[in-house]
Each structure stands twice: as C-alpha cells, then as structure tokens.
Design a protein around this motif. Structure first.
Motif, short mmCIF file in Angstrom:
data_model
loop_
_atom_site.label_atom_id
_atom_site.label_comp_id
_atom_site.label_asym_id
_atom_site.label_seq_id
_atom_site.Cartn_x
_atom_site.Cartn_y
_atom_site.Cartn_z
N HIS A 236 -2.29 -15.35 -4.47
CA HIS A 236 -1.09 -16.08 -4.89
C HIS A 236 -0.21 -15.19 -5.77
N PHE A 237 -0.83 -14.47 -6.69
CA PHE A 237 -0.11 -13.54 -7.56
C PHE A 237 0.58 -12.45 -6.74
N SER A 238 -0.16 -11.82 -5.81
CA SER A 238 0.38 -10.73 -5.00
C SER A 238 1.56 -11.19 -4.16
N ARG A 239 1.44 -12.41 -3.61
CA ARG A 239 2.51 -12.95 -2.77
C ARG A 239 3.78 -13.16 -3.60
N ASN A 240 3.64 -13.72 -4.80
CA ASN A 240 4.79 -13.95 -5.68
C ASN A 240 5.42 -12.63 -6.12
N PHE A 241 4.60 -11.64 -6.44
CA PHE A 241 5.08 -10.34 -6.89
C PHE A 241 5.90 -9.66 -5.80
N GLN A 242 5.38 -9.68 -4.58
CA GLN A 242 6.08 -9.03 -3.46
C GLN A 242 7.38 -9.76 -3.13
N LYS A 243 7.36 -11.07 -3.20
CA LYS A 243 8.56 -11.85 -2.91
C LYS A 243 9.67 -11.53 -3.92
N GLN A 244 9.30 -11.33 -5.19
CA GLN A 244 10.28 -11.08 -6.23
C GLN A 244 10.81 -9.65 -6.21
N GLY B 207 9.85 -7.00 -3.86
CA GLY B 207 9.91 -6.27 -2.59
C GLY B 207 8.77 -5.30 -2.37
N VAL B 208 7.84 -5.23 -3.29
CA VAL B 208 6.63 -4.41 -3.12
C VAL B 208 5.43 -5.21 -3.61
N SER B 209 4.26 -4.91 -3.07
CA SER B 209 3.04 -5.59 -3.52
C SER B 209 2.59 -4.97 -4.84
N PRO B 210 1.73 -5.64 -5.60
CA PRO B 210 1.22 -5.05 -6.84
C PRO B 210 0.57 -3.69 -6.61
N SER B 211 -0.19 -3.53 -5.53
CA SER B 211 -0.86 -2.25 -5.26
C SER B 211 0.17 -1.16 -4.94
N GLU B 212 1.23 -1.52 -4.19
CA GLU B 212 2.29 -0.55 -3.89
C GLU B 212 3.04 -0.15 -5.17
N PHE B 213 3.29 -1.12 -6.03
CA PHE B 213 3.96 -0.85 -7.31
C PHE B 213 3.09 0.09 -8.15
N LEU B 214 1.79 -0.15 -8.15
CA LEU B 214 0.85 0.68 -8.89
C LEU B 214 0.89 2.13 -8.39
N GLU B 215 0.96 2.29 -7.07
CA GLU B 215 1.04 3.65 -6.49
C GLU B 215 2.35 4.33 -6.88
N GLN B 216 3.45 3.55 -6.90
CA GLN B 216 4.75 4.11 -7.30
C GLN B 216 4.69 4.62 -8.75
N GLN B 217 4.03 3.86 -9.62
CA GLN B 217 3.92 4.26 -11.02
C GLN B 217 3.10 5.54 -11.17
N LYS B 218 2.05 5.67 -10.35
CA LYS B 218 1.23 6.88 -10.39
C LYS B 218 2.05 8.11 -9.99
N LEU B 219 2.94 7.93 -8.99
CA LEU B 219 3.75 9.04 -8.52
C LEU B 219 4.76 9.49 -9.57
N HIS B 220 5.23 8.53 -10.39
CA HIS B 220 6.27 8.83 -11.37
C HIS B 220 5.68 9.25 -12.72
N THR C 72 9.51 -13.82 -15.79
CA THR C 72 8.95 -13.21 -16.99
C THR C 72 7.46 -12.96 -16.82
N ARG C 73 6.77 -13.89 -16.20
CA ARG C 73 5.33 -13.72 -15.93
C ARG C 73 5.10 -12.52 -15.00
N LEU C 74 5.93 -12.41 -13.97
CA LEU C 74 5.79 -11.29 -13.03
C LEU C 74 6.16 -9.96 -13.67
N ARG C 75 7.15 -9.95 -14.53
CA ARG C 75 7.53 -8.72 -15.22
C ARG C 75 6.45 -8.30 -16.21
#
Length: 258
Positions: free
Chosen positions: A234-242, A244-257, A204-207
């Motif tokens: 620590h946050f970035s590592r947990n986010f990627q583990k859950q 499959g993408v890092s926070p920065s990669e997720f941010l880029e995906q959102q920009k594309l969409h 829930t924290r990561l979402r």
C-alpha cells in the motif's frame, strides 16, 4: 485556476478607471469591483479571491493599509496584491513593498502590462506548487509566496509531522490546533498548495518516507510500518502514484547521487 477563471478583486475610487480596467480583464477573469479598502475587506469575508488589484490613494482605507490587512491575516496572506499608484518615487515603491505588495505599477500604465503582470503572478504560483508536489525532497515553505505563508506552511508541516503515527489525526484536529474553522483551513491550504488538507497530510507522510529512504537507515517495510501504512505494498503504491517512482527506484536514484 484549473479550467476555471481566476477571481480578481479590483479596487479604485475613480469609477471610470475602475470600469475601464474591469472591462479589459473580464474576458480572462471573473472581476469584482469596489471603491475603497473597507469595502474590499467586507467582500473578502464572503468571497474568495485569487488576486487583488488596488489603487493606493483612496478614501476610508488606502491601498497600503488594505495590503497590510491582507498580508497580516493568515486566512488571506497568500493572495497576490498589485498596487496601482500615480506616485512614481522610489520611496513610494519601497513603501508598497514593505506593506507586502507583490507588484507595484505606476499610472498611467499599459493594460497589456497589467494583464502580463497578473498572468505572471498566477502562473508562477502554479509552477512552484507543481514542483513541490512532484519533488519528494522539496521543502514545504518553498511554495509560500511571502513570509506569512511560509510561516503558516511550516506550522502546518510541524503539526502533521508530530501526528504522522496517529491514525486518528484528521483535518478537524488540525483546525483545532491552529484555532481556525475547518472551511477557513481548507480554503487556505487549498489556495496555498493546490491540495486539500487530507491530500497535504498524505503528501507530508510520503515526503517523510522519502526523507527516511534518503537516509538509508531503514528498510522499505520498516518505513511503511513507522508511518502507519497498512502494508508495504500500500505504501509503495501511494509513493509511486505521487512521485512517479517506486520507493526502491527512489532509493537507487539517491545512491547514484550520493
């Protein structure tokens, strides 16, 4: 079911049919049997079941009343219920569904059809859970199989959201707020989400972090601080583990969409 057989409760007052169905299912599942709804409720006090199959017409407590008990109880409402009946009228099917049954099978029925229905209900639950766990922006109520489950999950989510910045918030505190015992809460959350309460709190924290990233109002380190992580690393590592993408990669995906 995670490498173990699902536990099924089978209820019918017709002993020969009860034994026939149990024998047909026992290779794939752990099967327990009883003869009426009252006996079933007693068994459910001490055992955990993944699915329940019940005849409708039984003494003491019929299948409709049993189904209603199961679906109205927060601790058991997540369990899929299949009702078996000799009644083939539309009215009886509607009645079964109104009491919360997940499936309604007319007698006589093919054992292969019953097995397929069981497998479908169990498999669908796992698919929905897997999507929820891997998708950062999925809604928690999406894994609820009925209104009672959805309301429970929304309540749990609300409680966790309200305590995201509280480092002392834990499973015991959640159980107190919900007026449930810790074992009952653990079992309920685990069956509904395939997660432990602690894992659900972390997810829930990561979402929430994914939601904030999608809004693009905060930097990654600011989100890390807002949600109580010891460091952005620590946050970035947990986010990627859950996810499959890092926070920065997720941010880029959102920009594309966008």
């Amino acid at each position: 079911m995670k490498n173990s057989k699902a536990n099924i409760l089978l209820i019918d007052d017709h002993q020969e049919l009860l034994e026939f169905i149990a024998d047909d299912l026992c290779e794939e599942y752990h099967v327990q049997t009883c003869n009426n709804g009252l006996e079933a409720l007693k068994l459910m006090e001490s055992d955990n079941f993944d699915l329940i199959i019940s005849d409708v017409m039984m003494p003491e407590m019929d299948g409709y009343e049993l189904c209603q008990h199961i679906k109205e109880n927060m601790a058991s409402s997540h369990i899929p219920v299949i009702l078996l009946t000799a009644k083939n009228s539309i009215e009886s099917k509607i009645q079964g569904l109104e009491f919360g049954a997940d499936a309604y099978i007319e007698k006589p029925f093919s054992p292969a059809f019953l097995r397929a229905q069981i497998a479908s209900l169990l498999k669908n639950r796992l698919k929905v859970k897997a999507f929820f766990v891997s998708n950062p922006l999925s809604q928690i109520e999406s894994i609820g199989q009925n209104q009672s489950d959805q309301e429970f999950l929304q309540k749990v989510d609300e409680i966790i959201q309200n305590h995201l910045d509280d480092p002392k918030f834990n499973v015991d505190r959640m159980a107190d707020i919900l007026c449930m015992s810790r074992p009952t809460l653990y079992r309920k959350i685990n069956v509904v989400s395939s997660l432990s309460p602690n894992e659900l709190i972390n997810l829930t924290r990561l979402r929430k972090a994914a939601e904030l990233l999608a809004q693009r109002k905060f930097k990654i380190y600011e989100i890390s601080n807002l949600l109580g992580y010891s460091s952005a690393t620590h946050f970035s590592r947990n986010f990627q583990k859950q996810f499959g993408v890092s926070p920065s990669e997720f941010l880029e995906q959102q920009k594309l969409h966008s």
